[in-house]
Design a protein around this motif. Sequence first.
Motif, short mmCIF file in Angstrom:
data_model
loop_
_atom_site.label_atom_id
_atom_site.label_comp_id
_atom_site.label_asym_id
_atom_site.label_seq_id
_atom_site.Cartn_x
_atom_site.Cartn_y
_atom_site.Cartn_z
N VAL A 158 0.88 -1.17 0.00
CA VAL A 158 0.00 0.00 0.00
C VAL A 158 0.91 1.21 0.00
O VAL A 158 1.71 1.39 0.93
CB VAL A 158 -0.92 0.04 1.24
N GLN A 159 0.81 2.04 -1.03
CA GLN A 159 1.75 3.14 -1.17
C GLN A 159 1.05 4.45 -1.53
O GLN A 159 0.16 4.47 -2.38
CB GLN A 159 2.80 2.83 -2.24
N ALA A 160 1.49 5.53 -0.87
CA ALA A 160 1.09 6.89 -1.23
C ALA A 160 2.34 7.59 -1.73
O ALA A 160 3.26 7.86 -0.96
CB ALA A 160 0.51 7.61 -0.02
N LEU A 161 2.38 7.90 -3.02
CA LEU A 161 3.61 8.36 -3.66
C LEU A 161 3.53 9.82 -4.10
O LEU A 161 4.37 10.28 -4.88
CB LEU A 161 3.92 7.47 -4.87
N GLY A 162 2.56 10.56 -3.58
CA GLY A 162 2.39 11.95 -3.97
C GLY A 162 2.93 12.91 -2.93
O GLY A 162 3.92 12.64 -2.25
N THR A 163 2.25 14.06 -2.79
CA THR A 163 2.61 15.07 -1.81
C THR A 163 1.75 14.87 -0.58
O THR A 163 0.56 15.14 -0.59
CB THR A 163 2.38 16.48 -2.37
N ALA A 164 2.35 14.38 0.48
CA ALA A 164 1.60 14.12 1.70
C ALA A 164 1.65 15.32 2.62
O ALA A 164 2.61 16.09 2.63
CB ALA A 164 2.15 12.88 2.40
N TYR A 165 0.59 15.47 3.41
CA TYR A 165 0.51 16.50 4.44
C TYR A 165 0.41 15.80 5.79
O TYR A 165 0.18 14.60 5.85
CB TYR A 165 -0.70 17.39 4.20
N PRO A 166 0.55 16.55 6.89
CA PRO A 166 0.43 15.89 8.20
C PRO A 166 -0.89 15.15 8.39
O PRO A 166 -0.96 14.20 9.15
CB PRO A 166 0.57 17.06 9.19
N PHE A 167 -1.96 15.60 7.72
CA PHE A 167 -3.27 15.02 7.94
C PHE A 167 -3.90 14.45 6.68
O PHE A 167 -5.08 14.12 6.68
CB PHE A 167 -4.21 16.07 8.53
N ALA A 168 -3.16 14.34 5.60
CA ALA A 168 -3.80 13.99 4.33
C ALA A 168 -2.82 13.31 3.38
O ALA A 168 -1.60 13.42 3.52
CB ALA A 168 -4.36 15.25 3.68
N ASN A 169 -3.42 12.61 2.40
CA ASN A 169 -2.66 11.99 1.30
C ASN A 169 -1.68 10.94 1.79
O ASN A 169 -0.59 10.77 1.23
CB ASN A 169 -1.93 13.05 0.46
N GLY A 170 -2.05 10.21 2.83
CA GLY A 170 -1.21 9.14 3.33
C GLY A 170 -1.56 7.80 2.70
O GLY A 170 -2.43 7.69 1.84
N ALA A 171 -0.86 6.77 3.14
CA ALA A 171 -1.12 5.43 2.61
C ALA A 171 -2.40 4.84 3.20
O ALA A 171 -3.24 4.30 2.48
CB ALA A 171 0.07 4.52 2.88
N VAL A 172 -2.55 4.93 4.54
CA VAL A 172 -3.75 4.41 5.21
C VAL A 172 -4.23 5.46 6.20
O VAL A 172 -3.47 5.89 7.07
CB VAL A 172 -3.46 3.09 5.96
N HIS A 173 -5.49 5.87 6.07
CA HIS A 173 -6.07 6.88 6.96
C HIS A 173 -7.32 6.30 7.60
O HIS A 173 -8.26 5.92 6.91
CB HIS A 173 -6.42 8.15 6.18
N ILE A 174 -7.32 6.22 8.94
CA ILE A 174 -8.46 5.66 9.67
C ILE A 174 -9.17 6.77 10.41
O ILE A 174 -8.57 7.47 11.24
CB ILE A 174 -7.99 4.58 10.66
N ILE A 175 -10.45 6.94 10.12
CA ILE A 175 -11.24 8.01 10.73
C ILE A 175 -11.81 7.58 12.07
O ILE A 175 -11.84 8.36 13.03
CB ILE A 175 -12.37 8.45 9.78
N GLY A 176 -12.30 6.36 12.17
CA GLY A 176 -13.05 5.92 13.35
C GLY A 176 -12.33 4.90 14.20
O GLY A 176 -11.10 4.91 14.33
N ALA A 177 -13.09 3.95 14.80
CA ALA A 177 -12.56 3.00 15.77
C ALA A 177 -13.02 1.58 15.45
O ALA A 177 -13.84 1.36 14.56
CB ALA A 177 -13.02 3.39 17.17
N GLY A 178 -12.45 0.62 16.18
CA GLY A 178 -12.81 -0.77 16.00
C GLY A 178 -12.15 -1.41 14.79
O GLY A 178 -12.60 -2.45 14.31
N SER A 189 4.76 5.70 2.54
CA SER A 189 4.37 7.04 2.10
C SER A 189 5.63 7.85 1.79
O SER A 189 6.64 7.73 2.48
CB SER A 189 3.56 7.74 3.19
N THR A 190 5.55 8.70 0.77
CA THR A 190 6.73 9.47 0.39
C THR A 190 6.89 10.77 1.16
O THR A 190 8.01 11.27 1.30
CB THR A 190 6.70 9.83 -1.11
N GLY A 191 5.81 11.36 1.67
CA GLY A 191 5.96 12.69 2.22
C GLY A 191 5.40 12.91 3.61
O GLY A 191 5.74 13.88 4.27
N GLY A 192 4.54 12.04 4.10
CA GLY A 192 3.92 12.21 5.40
C GLY A 192 3.73 10.87 6.06
O GLY A 192 4.24 9.85 5.57
N PRO A 193 3.01 10.81 7.17
CA PRO A 193 2.81 9.54 7.86
C PRO A 193 2.20 8.47 6.95
O PRO A 193 1.28 8.75 6.18
CB PRO A 193 1.85 9.91 9.00
N ALA A 194 2.73 7.27 7.03
CA ALA A 194 2.17 6.17 6.25
C ALA A 194 0.81 5.76 6.78
O ALA A 194 -0.08 5.38 6.01
CB ALA A 194 3.13 4.99 6.27
#
Length: 262
Positions: A158-178, A189-194
Amino acid sequence: MRKKNSVAPSLLHLFPFNINKKIFYQIKNINKFNIITATIAMSLCIYAIPEKASAACAPAPANGVTTTCDTSSVQTTTLGTGPGLDNVAIDVLPSAQIDTGEISAISLDSGSAITLQENAVVQNASHAPADSGFWGNGENAIEFNNDTTLTVERGAQVQALGTAYPFANGAVHIIGAGNTITNHGLIFSTGGPAIRFETNVGGNTLDNYGTIAMSDANKIVIDSEYTNGVVSIINRTGGRIFGGILFGTGNYNITLEHGSVY
């Protein structure tokens, strides 16, 4: 939508085995930088992307539907529409590929299961604004809300190869719980948290047997700065995490098994 301001951690220190820390951010010694960089490069060579033979996915994701991606062609459009799309199963077969460029590859809501079988690839290369996308968190490669499993099998990526921000454009982003992420492959990820966790209640689990990395090993690779829930991270024997882990105000549990790398 709330504005997400980047907050520098107030405490930077090495974190070998402690638990329940508010903020943890590992800083690599500058003398070790070349060694660490070389290690990441070697790791990524192991997971080199094969030539696109890749994936066509059908049927389109819908509530209660199983979508299967095979190697007949490259899937270039987003699977899912984010909020409201529940109880979906997405099965990416061995060596199948999803490559969506500027947009998210997989975007679901809750109660779903995403499986990348051996040598499958799910990736994008987005330069979208941080407030774009179905969830308003940019165009992440994979994103979902509650009660969902993500399984990345051996050799899968799973790869995010663009311009990542601290809160966006990452490889895996989880909004909720469980949610549970089980990784035997590569999350990168190339630019921010994976991986980013964003829940305010409940808990999430990351069970890592593979590699989690970003392009700069001196930066944050797993981010839960604004999380008030519980995050449990298990780095299994042979698992490798390159980069720092940033925690918020919730409860956190980290297990580093013998033979894991962090």
